[in-house]
Design a protein around this motif. Structure first.
Motif, mmCIF file in Angstrom:
data_model
loop_
_atom_site.group_PDB
_atom_site.id
_atom_site.type_symbol
_atom_site.label_atom_id
_atom_site.label_comp_id
_atom_site.label_asym_id
_atom_site.label_seq_id
_atom_site.Cartn_x
_atom_site.Cartn_y
_atom_site.Cartn_z
ATOM 1 N N MET A 252 -18.106 30.747 6.526
ATOM 2 C CA MET A 252 -17.824 31.766 5.557
ATOM 3 C C MET A 252 -16.341 32.108 5.579
ATOM 4 O O MET A 252 -15.779 32.358 4.522
ATOM 5 N N ALA A 253 -15.740 32.117 6.745
ATOM 6 C CA ALA A 253 -14.317 32.438 6.826
ATOM 7 C C ALA A 253 -13.496 31.441 6.023
ATOM 8 O O ALA A 253 -12.532 31.824 5.344
ATOM 9 N N THR A 254 -13.874 30.181 6.062
ATOM 10 C CA THR A 254 -13.166 29.159 5.291
ATOM 11 C C THR A 254 -13.320 29.416 3.796
ATOM 12 O O THR A 254 -12.371 29.260 3.032
ATOM 13 N N MET A 255 -14.504 29.826 3.375
ATOM 14 C CA MET A 255 -14.727 30.111 1.958
ATOM 15 C C MET A 255 -13.873 31.288 1.510
ATOM 16 O O MET A 255 -13.278 31.246 0.421
ATOM 17 N N VAL A 256 -13.795 32.331 2.316
ATOM 18 C CA VAL A 256 -12.972 33.498 1.976
ATOM 19 C C VAL A 256 -11.505 33.083 1.935
ATOM 20 O O VAL A 256 -10.776 33.417 1.001
ATOM 21 N N ARG A 257 -11.073 32.318 2.941
ATOM 22 C CA ARG A 257 -9.685 31.853 2.986
ATOM 23 C C ARG A 257 -9.336 31.002 1.765
ATOM 24 O O ARG A 257 -8.247 31.088 1.226
ATOM 25 N N ASP A 258 -10.296 30.201 1.306
ATOM 26 C CA ASP A 258 -10.054 29.311 0.180
ATOM 27 C C ASP A 258 -10.210 29.998 -1.176
ATOM 28 O O ASP A 258 -10.125 29.352 -2.214
ATOM 29 N N GLY B 81 -19.039 39.156 1.632
ATOM 30 C CA GLY B 81 -20.396 39.266 1.088
ATOM 31 C C GLY B 81 -20.697 38.164 0.089
ATOM 32 O O GLY B 81 -21.789 37.586 0.087
ATOM 33 N N LEU B 82 -19.738 37.866 -0.775
ATOM 34 C CA LEU B 82 -19.904 36.805 -1.758
ATOM 35 C C LEU B 82 -20.037 35.451 -1.057
ATOM 36 O O LEU B 82 -20.913 34.651 -1.385
ATOM 37 N N ALA B 83 -19.189 35.207 -0.073
ATOM 38 C CA ALA B 83 -19.241 33.954 0.678
ATOM 39 C C ALA B 83 -20.577 33.822 1.427
ATOM 40 O O ALA B 83 -21.144 32.731 1.501
#
Length: 57
Positions: A1-7, A13-15
């Motif tokens: 999830m952290a990678t999705m937020v970073r990207d 929450g969305l990630a």
């Protein structure tokens, strides 16, 4: 999830919603996301708005 937020896929929450809906070996089909803001999700993520008329009884 952290990678999705970073990207740039949105908030944590969305990630999390995206990650939880993605296929896994135990659950090979993608799940729908029921949301008040379907436009926040990237293309390819299957969403249904909570005001969708198809959800009426």
């Amino acid at each position: 999830m952290a990678t999705m937020v970073r990207d740039g896929y949105g908030s944590q929450g969305l990630a999390h919603a995206i990650a939880a809906s993605l296929p896994t070996p135990a659950r090979p089909q993608q799940h729908l996301i029921l949301t008040a803001d379907p436009e926040l999700y990237p293309p390819g993520v299957v969403t249904v708005g909570i005001d969708d008329p198809r959800l009426e009884p």
